[in-house]
Design a protein around this motif. Structure first.
Motif, PDB file in Angstrom:
ATOM      1  N   CYS A  70      -4.027 -59.360   7.829  1.00 58.38           N
ATOM      2  CA  CYS A  70      -4.611 -58.037   8.049  1.00 58.38           C
ATOM      3  C   CYS A  70      -3.518 -56.978   8.158  1.00 58.38           C
ATOM      4  CB  CYS A  70      -5.452 -58.014   9.320  1.00 58.38           C
ATOM      5  SG  CYS A  70      -7.083 -58.696   9.080  1.00 58.38           S
ATOM      6  N   ARG A  71      -2.440 -57.325   8.855  1.00 53.54           N
ATOM      7  CA  ARG A  71      -1.336 -56.369   8.995  1.00 53.54           C
ATOM      8  C   ARG A  71      -0.770 -56.007   7.626  1.00 53.54           C
ATOM      9  NH1 ARG A  71       3.515 -58.273  11.960  1.00 53.54           N
ATOM     10  NH2 ARG A  71       4.284 -56.200  11.601  1.00 53.54           N
ATOM     11  N   GLY A 118      -3.280 -53.880   5.714  1.00 51.31           N
ATOM     12  CA  GLY A 118      -3.320 -52.522   6.272  1.00 51.31           C
ATOM     13  C   GLY A 118      -2.140 -51.698   5.797  1.00 51.31           C
ATOM     14  N   VAL A 170      -2.697 -50.379   2.281  1.00 52.83           N
ATOM     15  CA  VAL A 170      -3.622 -49.242   2.243  1.00 52.83           C
ATOM     16  C   VAL A 170      -2.934 -47.985   2.767  1.00 52.83           C
ATOM     17  CG1 VAL A 170      -5.837 -48.372   3.042  1.00 52.83           C
ATOM     18  CG2 VAL A 170      -5.604 -50.758   2.483  1.00 52.83           C
ATOM     19  N   ARG A 171      -2.085 -48.161   3.806  1.00 49.74           N
ATOM     20  CA  ARG A 171      -1.344 -46.996   4.322  1.00 49.74           C
ATOM     21  C   ARG A 171      -0.475 -46.388   3.244  1.00 49.74           C
ATOM     22  NH1 ARG A 171       2.252 -47.395   9.522  1.00 49.74           N
ATOM     23  NH2 ARG A 171       2.285 -45.146   9.393  1.00 49.74           N
ATOM     24  N   GLU A 209      -1.894 -42.828   2.762  1.00 50.49           N
ATOM     25  CA  GLU A 209      -1.412 -41.945   3.801  1.00 50.49           C
ATOM     26  C   GLU A 209      -0.212 -41.132   3.386  1.00 50.49           C
ATOM     27  OE1 GLU A 209      -1.796 -43.776   7.811  1.00 50.49           O
ATOM     28  OE2 GLU A 209       0.266 -43.138   7.831  1.00 50.49           O
ATOM     29  N   ALA A 257      -9.494 -49.616  -0.698  1.00 52.70           N
ATOM     30  CA  ALA A 257      -9.117 -49.166   0.650  1.00 52.70           C
ATOM     31  C   ALA A 257     -10.274 -49.340   1.624  1.00 52.70           C
ATOM     32  CB  ALA A 257      -8.683 -47.706   0.600  1.00 52.70           C
ATOM     33  N   VAL A 258     -11.497 -49.010   1.164  1.00 52.54           N
ATOM     34  CA  VAL A 258     -12.663 -49.111   2.051  1.00 52.54           C
ATOM     35  C   VAL A 258     -12.912 -50.556   2.452  1.00 52.54           C
ATOM     36  CG1 VAL A 258     -15.163 -48.798   2.168  1.00 52.54           C
ATOM     37  CG2 VAL A 258     -13.747 -47.030   1.153  1.00 52.54           C
ATOM     38  N   ALA A 277     -10.265 -51.795   4.841  1.00 53.47           N
ATOM     39  CA  ALA A 277     -10.457 -51.252   6.189  1.00 53.47           C
ATOM     40  C   ALA A 277     -11.572 -51.993   6.907  1.00 53.47           C
ATOM     41  CB  ALA A 277     -10.765 -49.764   6.112  1.00 53.47           C
ATOM     42  N   ILE A 294     -10.332 -55.354   8.129  1.00 52.10           N
ATOM     43  CA  ILE A 294      -9.455 -55.229   9.289  1.00 52.10           C
ATOM     44  C   ILE A 294     -10.253 -54.900  10.539  1.00 52.10           C
ATOM     45  CG2 ILE A 294      -7.617 -53.800  10.274  1.00 52.10           C
ATOM     46  CD1 ILE A 294      -6.633 -53.511   7.322  1.00 52.10           C
ATOM     47  N   LYS A 295     -11.245 -54.019  10.361  1.00 54.58           N
ATOM     48  CA  LYS A 295     -11.988 -53.541  11.528  1.00 54.58           C
ATOM     49  C   LYS A 295     -12.906 -54.626  12.083  1.00 54.58           C
ATOM     50  CE  LYS A 295     -14.171 -49.251  12.884  1.00 54.58           C
ATOM     51  NZ  LYS A 295     -14.916 -48.099  12.363  1.00 54.58           N
ATOM     52  N   ARG A 341      -4.535 -32.181   4.656  1.00 56.53           N
ATOM     53  CA  ARG A 341      -3.710 -32.603   3.528  1.00 56.53           C
ATOM     54  C   ARG A 341      -4.453 -32.410   2.214  1.00 56.53           C
ATOM     55  NH1 ARG A 341      -3.144 -38.580   4.313  1.00 56.53           N
ATOM     56  NH2 ARG A 341      -1.116 -37.944   4.983  1.00 56.53           N
ATOM     57  N   TRP A 364      -9.710 -39.386   6.721  1.00 57.45           N
ATOM     58  CA  TRP A 364     -10.633 -40.354   6.155  1.00 57.45           C
ATOM     59  C   TRP A 364     -10.726 -41.522   7.125  1.00 57.45           C
ATOM     60  CZ3 TRP A 364      -9.518 -43.980   1.455  1.00 57.45           C
ATOM     61  CH2 TRP A 364     -10.726 -44.507   0.964  1.00 57.45           C
ATOM     62  N   ALA A 399     -11.335 -44.707   6.651  1.00 56.12           N
ATOM     63  CA  ALA A 399     -10.647 -45.930   6.225  1.00 56.12           C
ATOM     64  C   ALA A 399      -9.155 -45.830   6.530  1.00 56.12           C
ATOM     65  CB  ALA A 399     -10.861 -46.155   4.728  1.00 56.12           C
ATOM     66  N   GLU A 400      -8.618 -44.614   6.344  1.00 53.85           N
ATOM     67  CA  GLU A 400      -7.210 -44.393   6.615  1.00 53.85           C
ATOM     68  C   GLU A 400      -6.942 -44.480   8.113  1.00 53.85           C
ATOM     69  OE1 GLU A 400      -5.936 -40.749   4.634  1.00 53.85           O
ATOM     70  OE2 GLU A 400      -4.458 -40.645   6.236  1.00 53.85           O
ATOM     71  N   VAL A 455      -8.388 -46.388  10.214  1.00 51.35           N
ATOM     72  CA  VAL A 455      -8.341 -47.792  10.636  1.00 51.35           C
ATOM     73  C   VAL A 455      -6.940 -48.353  10.459  1.00 51.35           C
ATOM     74  CG1 VAL A 455      -9.168 -50.110  10.090  1.00 51.35           C
ATOM     75  CG2 VAL A 455     -10.766 -48.211  10.149  1.00 51.35           C
ATOM     76  N   VAL A 456      -6.357 -48.143   9.250  1.00 49.52           N
ATOM     77  CA  VAL A 456      -5.049 -48.749   8.988  1.00 49.52           C
ATOM     78  C   VAL A 456      -3.946 -48.035   9.758  1.00 49.52           C
ATOM     79  CG1 VAL A 456      -5.589 -49.803   6.804  1.00 49.52           C
ATOM     80  CG2 VAL A 456      -4.872 -47.452   6.822  1.00 49.52           C
ATOM     81  N   LEU A 463      -4.136 -49.200  13.306  1.00 47.75           N
ATOM     82  CA  LEU A 463      -3.578 -50.548  13.441  1.00 47.75           C
ATOM     83  C   LEU A 463      -2.068 -50.482  13.632  1.00 47.75           C
ATOM     84  CD1 LEU A 463      -4.634 -53.580  12.960  1.00 47.75           C
ATOM     85  CD2 LEU A 463      -3.525 -53.360  10.765  1.00 47.75           C
ATOM     86  N   GLU A 500       0.037 -51.208  17.132  1.00 51.83           N
ATOM     87  CA  GLU A 500       1.035 -52.269  17.147  1.00 51.83           C
ATOM     88  C   GLU A 500       2.347 -51.764  17.739  1.00 51.83           C
ATOM     89  OE1 GLU A 500       1.328 -54.518  13.390  1.00 51.83           O
ATOM     90  OE2 GLU A 500       3.461 -54.358  13.806  1.00 51.83           O
TER      91      GLU A 500
END
Lengths: 344, 132
Positions: A239-240, A243, A246-247, A251, A297-298, A301, A304-305, B18, B37, B39-40, B42-43, B46, B50
Motif C-alpha cells: 500500500c505504501r 500510494g 499515486v502521489r 500531487e 488513482a481512484v 486510493a 489503501i483506504k 492548483r 481531490w 483520492a490525492e 488519501v495518499v 498516508l 507515516e
C-alpha cells in the motif's frame, strides 16, 4: 491574471500553470516577447515520459516519474526554438546570491532551481526534500525577493534566507544554485518545426528505449511489480508503494493524470497550428488515456483506504495499468506516423 | 476530464489552489484551478501520517536517552543522514556517531552551531526535543 512590475519597470504577467518547469520556461520566453503557452513549451521540450526507477529511493520508496529529467524541458524547448540562454551554477552561496541580486537590479528576471522543502510559502503538507522545483525571481524587496512560482495562483514574497537554503540545498540532484535566463529570444521562431522535433523525440523516448523500465515498457514493468507486491512485500508495504506512485502522478504539479492531460492540450494546440484533424483526434485519445490514469488513482486510493475490504484488488490495478500501456503504445505509434506526414 | 469534473473536494492546500488541465464545453483545453481531490488526500495523508508516527517514535526514544536530539531534528526536516552530512560538511560516518546521546552531549559548540544552522534551529532548540 496578475501583473507585477520588475526592477526595470517592465510589467510581468504571472500565469497560473500546472507544471513548474514548463511554466517557468514559457514565462521567461513571454517576458522577452515570444508569446507561447505552457502546453506548447511542454510538448516542444518533450516533457512527457514514463519511468519506474525502482533502485532510486526517496524517503525509502522507489521513484516513478511521469516526466523527463529536470532541466530537460527548458533546454530542449530553448534549443528547438533557437533561443540562446545562460545557465550558471555556483560553489559559493554568497556569490550565487550576489549575482542574482545584480541581475535583478539590471531588470533581468531569472529562473531558479530550488528545493521545495525550504520554500515556506508552500502548504506544509507539500513540503518535502525534492531538489527540482523551478521558480522565477522578479525583483528584490526588503529582506527577501518577490518570486513568481508558476504552481501558485499569485506571485509571493520569499525570505532571502529561505531562498538561499533552497538554492544551495543538498541531497540527490543538488541544484548548486542553478539559475538560468534567455539572453536572446527570436521574435518569429519556426514553431511548427520545433513541434515536429518535439513529437518525434517523444515517440522515440516512449517506444524505442532499450531499457525496460522506461517508456511504454516501463508502464508494463510497473504493472507487474504492483501485481506481485502484496506477496513480496506484505499488504501494508504494498500500500505504501502504491500510494507513493499515486502521489507522484497527481500531487507533484502535473496538471492531472501524470501530465497526460497537459500533453493532450499540446496535441490540441499543435492540431490547430498544423490544421490537422489527425492530431486533434490523438488529443482526444490522450484525454481518454488520462482518464484511465485518474481511474488508477481512484482505485488505488480505495485499496489503501479500505485495506482490502472491497473487491478492488492489486490485480485490478494491474489490468488498468496494462490498458494504459496498450493504449499509450497505440497512440505514440500513430503519432509517429502522423508526425512524418506533417508539412512544415 | 471536463471542466465540471475537476475535483473541488477538500481544502488542505491551506487556501492555495492548483492548476488542472480540463476540457471546456467547446472541447478546448483550459486551465482550471482545483482545491483538492479526495483520492490525492488519501495518499498524501498516508505519507504525512507515516512521517508523524516515525517522528513521535524518535521523540520517545530521545526522551528515554536512546538517541540524541539530533536524530529528531534531522527527521523533522525530512533529511537522511547523508543529506544532513552534506549540508553541514561533516562525514556521514561522523554524523551517525553524533546520533549517540553520550557523544552528542560532549560535542564542541562550534560543531553544534553548524548543525543548528544547517537545520534552521537555534542553539537551544537543537539540544532538546519538545515536551509535547
Amino acid at each position: 491574471m496578475n501583473i507585477e512590475i520588475t526592477a526595470s519597470g517592465k510589467p510581468f504577467v504571472h500565469n497560473h500553470s500546472a507544471h513548474c518547469e514548463s511554466g517557468v520556461t514559457s514565462a521567461l520566453f513571454r517576458d522577452q516577447g515570444l508569446d507561447i503557452s505552457e502546453a506548447l513549451v511542454f510538448g516542444i521540450g518533450s516533457g512527457i515520459f514514463f519511468g519506474h526507477l525502482f533502485f532510486v529511493k526517496m524517503v525509502g520508496l522507489p521513484i516513478t516519474t511521469f516526466r523527463s529529467q529536470p532541466g530537460a524541458v527548458f533546454r530542449k524547448a530553448g534549443k528547438r526554438l533557437g533561443v540562446k540562454f545562460v545557465t550558471k551554477r555556483f560553489r559559493n552561496p554568497q556569490k550565487g546570491m550576489a549575482e542574482l541580486r545584480q541581475l535583478l537590479k539590471q531588470g533581468q528576471i531569472v529562473g531558479l532551481t530550488t528545493n521545495i522543502y525550504w520554500l515556506s510559502y508552500f502548504p506544509n503538507r507539500f513540503r518535502f526534500q525534492f531538489n527540482g522545483h523551478n521558480l522565477i525571481a522578479l525583483r528584490e524587496i526588503e529582506g527577501g525577493f518577490r518570486v513568481s512560482d508558476p504552481v501558485l495562483e499569485h506571485p509571493v514574497d520569499c525570505l532571502a534566507e529561505d531562498l538561499e537554503r533552497a538554492r544551495f540545498s543538498h541531497g540527490p540532484l543538488e541544484p548548486h544554485g542553478l539559475m538560468y535566463y534567455p539572453s536572446f529570444v527570436p521574435q518569429n521562431p519556426d514553431i511548427k518545426k520545433a513541434c515536429i522535433k518535439g513529437m518525434k523525440d517523444t515517440c522515440n523516448m516512449m517506444l524505442r528505449t532499450h531499457i525496460p523500465i522506461f517508456g511504454v515498457r516501463g508502464i508494463r514493468f510497473l504493472a507487474k511489480r504492483i501485481k506481485n507486491s502484496p506477496q513480496k512485500l506484505g499488504f501494508h508495504e504494498a500500500c505504501r508503494h502504491l500510494g507513493n506512485i499515486v502521489r507522484m502522478q497527481e500531487e507533484i504539479g502535473t496538471g492531472g493524470a501524470g501530465f497526460r492531460f497537459m500533453y493532450a492540450a499540446f496535441l490540441q494546440e499543435a492540431g490547430e497550428l498544423f490544421q490537422s484533424d489527425e492530431l486533434k483526434q490523438l488529443s482526444q485519445e490522450m484525454t481518454a488515456i488520462g482518464d484511465i490514469w485518474r481511474e488508477f488513482a481512484v482505485v488505488s486510493a480505495r485499496i489503501i483506504k479500505q485495506r482490502g475490504k472491497t473487491e478492488d484488488t492489486f490485480d485490478k490495478v494491474y489490468d488498468i495499468l496494462m490498458e494504459c500501456a496498450a493504449r499509450e503504445e497505440a497512440l505514440f505509434r500513430k503519432l509517429n506516423e502522423v508526425v512524418r506526414k506533417l508539412k512544415v | 476530464m471536463k471542466v465540471n469534473e475537476v475535483p473541488q473536494d477538500i481544502t488542505f492546500y491551506e487556501g492555495a489552489r492548483r492548476a488542472c488541465y480540463a476540457l471546456d464545453d467547446q472541447g478546448k483545453y483550459v486551465i482550471v484551478p482545483s482545491c483538492g481531490w479526495s483520492a490525492e488526500d488519501v495518499v498524501n495523508g498516508l505519507a504525512v501520517a507515516e512521517l508523524a508516527t516515525n517522528l513521535e517514535k524518535t521523540r520517545q526514544e530521545v526522551l528515554k536517552g536512546l538517541k540524541s536530539p539530533l536524530v529528531y531534528h534531522m527527521e523533522r526536516r525530512q533529511m537522511t543522514p547523508e543529506i544532513l552530512a552534506k549540508t553541514v560538511g561533516i562525514l556521514s560516518i561522523r554524523v551517525r556517531r553524533h546520533f549517540r546521546p553520550d557523544v552528542f552531549s560532549n560535542l564542541k559548540s562550534s560543531i553544534l552551531e553548524r548543525y543548528a544552522y544547517a537545520l534552521k534551529l537555534t542553539f537551544d532548540e537543537l539540544k532538546s526535543v519538545p515536551e509535547k
